[in-house]
Scaffold this active site. Sequence first.
Site, mmCIF file in Angstrom:
data_model
loop_
_atom_site.group_PDB
_atom_site.id
_atom_site.type_symbol
_atom_site.label_atom_id
_atom_site.label_comp_id
_atom_site.label_asym_id
_atom_site.label_seq_id
_atom_site.Cartn_x
_atom_site.Cartn_y
_atom_site.Cartn_z
ATOM 1 N N ILE A 1 0.840 -1.202 0.000
ATOM 2 C CA ILE A 1 0.000 0.000 0.000
ATOM 3 C C ILE A 1 0.874 1.251 0.000
ATOM 4 O O ILE A 1 1.750 1.409 0.866
ATOM 5 C CB ILE A 1 -0.934 -0.015 1.227
ATOM 6 C CG1 ILE A 1 -1.889 -1.215 1.119
ATOM 7 C CG2 ILE A 1 -1.692 1.296 1.344
ATOM 8 C CD1 ILE A 1 -2.646 -1.527 2.386
ATOM 9 N N CYS A 2 0.643 2.113 -0.989
ATOM 10 C CA CYS A 2 1.366 3.391 -1.126
ATOM 11 C C CYS A 2 2.881 3.131 -1.128
ATOM 12 O O CYS A 2 3.372 2.403 -1.979
ATOM 13 C CB CYS A 2 0.935 4.361 -0.030
ATOM 14 S SG CYS A 2 1.450 6.055 -0.357
ATOM 15 N N GLU A 3 3.623 3.697 -0.194
ATOM 16 C CA GLU A 3 5.066 3.452 -0.183
ATOM 17 C C GLU A 3 5.358 1.965 0.018
ATOM 18 O O GLU A 3 6.334 1.430 -0.525
ATOM 19 C CB GLU A 3 5.734 4.271 0.922
ATOM 20 C CG GLU A 3 7.241 4.196 0.891
ATOM 21 C CD GLU A 3 7.875 4.773 2.144
ATOM 22 O OE1 GLU A 3 7.242 4.674 3.216
ATOM 23 O OE2 GLU A 3 8.980 5.304 2.061
ATOM 24 N N GLY B 1 3.748 -0.282 -1.281
ATOM 25 C CA GLY B 1 3.624 -0.848 -2.623
ATOM 26 C C GLY B 1 4.936 -0.767 -3.381
ATOM 27 O O GLY B 1 5.278 -1.664 -4.161
ATOM 28 N N ALA C 1 -1.911 -1.204 -3.918
ATOM 29 C CA ALA C 1 -3.003 -0.239 -3.730
ATOM 30 C C ALA C 1 -2.416 1.162 -3.623
ATOM 31 O O ALA C 1 -1.444 1.367 -2.886
ATOM 32 C CB ALA C 1 -3.790 -0.584 -2.468
#
Lengths: 230, 360
Positions: B143-145, B147, B166
């Site tokens: 998720i985000c970083e 990811g 995501a």
Amino acid sequence: MSESSVHTMQDVFEQNLALWQHTQSQFTDWMKDGLDTATTPPSPDPTAFTQTPYSQMVGTDMLFGADRKAMAFMDAIMKLAGTSSELNGVMGQAWVEAYQRYSTTDVHKDELADVMSAVNAWFNYANDALLHCQRTQEFLEAQRNYVKASTECRNRYRELMEVFQEQHQMPTRSEVDDLSQTVYELRKEVRALKRQLKQQREVPAATEEAMDTPTDIPDDIASKKTGRAA
Amino acid sequence: MSEAVQTNDTADYLGKLNQGFTNIVELTDDDVQIAQTPKELIARNDKTCLYRYKPRVPREIETPLLIVYSQIGRYTMVDLQPDRSVVGNLLNAGIEVYLIDWGEPNRSDRWLKFEDYIYEYMGGFVDEICRRHRCDSVSLLGICEGGVFTTCYAATTDRVRNLALAVTPIDFHADEDDFVLEQGYLNRWVRNLSSQELSDLIDSYGQMPGSVTGMLFQEMTPVKSMTKYNWDLADSLSGSRDQVVNFLRMEKWLSDRPNHPGEAAKQWLIELYKENRLVKGEFTLDGELVDLGKLDMPILNIYSSKDHIVPPPTSQALKSFAGSHDYSELELGVGHIGTFVSRRANRQFTDTLIEWLATR
């Protein structure tokens, strides 16, 4: 509100803004000049050379260097105040533009049907103006100056504090950073050594196991695309 | 606007305020709990922890799933409230769920780099999960970083069976060609500073403090940030008890913003946001190039069209760079955080992920 009164408000705002920025700038110069032009006390010997400004004196480490660091910190604070004023000025202009749009031609009647709608409409106009402002070169320049000045300010403050810390046998931030870097690098070395030892122990065991059951693959040894050590 | 309308509106507003105060005094801190799904600590390495969520139903999907959140916020977002918990939905579908908590870094952690987070901490935990399940690969949800962490790990090891992402930025400059007023503030903020200025900024703190990243996020929605705790508060607090508790849960999460270790922050802001090295094929970890073309596993890329933190084009770019022949996308019509907590998006997110995992 009539268009003329909006213009008058805007003019007054801009005059005040210019005055405030001028004041900030003058204050900065005054502080700097005050320190730069402060001179050594007059000598009783009339044949002595002219008085020397403190800022140009040979560094004598007076007060363990705290005086010069205090001056540098003060200078940084002044710069920060100036850049903050510059940034506020750019944002202030966006508020004025938002108000101008809100109070004149662009507002739809249904947006002013009740108090809630009117206030929310005003916030929408303001938000829109501020978001547009954030994309302007003027804003980006002011923001960059502000970030640089705030970094400078923190660094000068740390340097000033470290004079105090050193004189009171306290660890400085620079020393703690050095220490944490040493610990970090040591931990990496220890981990790498542990892995090497583990691999050395596993290789003979895996070889023996492979002789008995050639298809068994230890499930804790990663298969890496890059050959990175597990 | 007539005087009667103004009087009525004022009365309504004051009524809401009164209701809000009534609601707030009836609640205690115990009522505003987040991340309550039961879990057990499996492993710890320095400040990072690996948790396993307690299964609710017999296992339906064999490969365990590891959730890797960003270091900008806390993992609690994926389990913010019981009725909209990403973790809860996955558990209900019979998935074995693990999660990494990065802990609370401070200045003593300033030297930690992406390499440490990706290989030492995350990689070590993946090994632990594989050991426990006697398998050689896991599914990852980054998720985000997080990811970006999982993407780098998947591109450089063979430990990843499925890669779900995501709201993950991949091409950090892709916002430049796509003008959306509300999006791309962070990208522009970084590009506006030189690499040296960014480095000096991080060094002056010894880290990227949570308070600074929090302030940057507030600047993305300037007026909303200004009116949140005054004008808007009447609406936020005057709803039903559940609505008020959910509002406070989100506030609790927002105020718990961790610091980002300094050296890793430089890689994140300078090498990725500023220099866009990942898609240029110039991003290295421990001297090794991260080649996105080596992402040959199934990929599910989830992004949100109204994401003002990670503009959608920066996520969508993965399609052009990944080497996988099994690439799919899900676009949600919400913002960055809405991806996980919006009622509809939360369901759509997890339903798609569950179905995707079940067939791979």
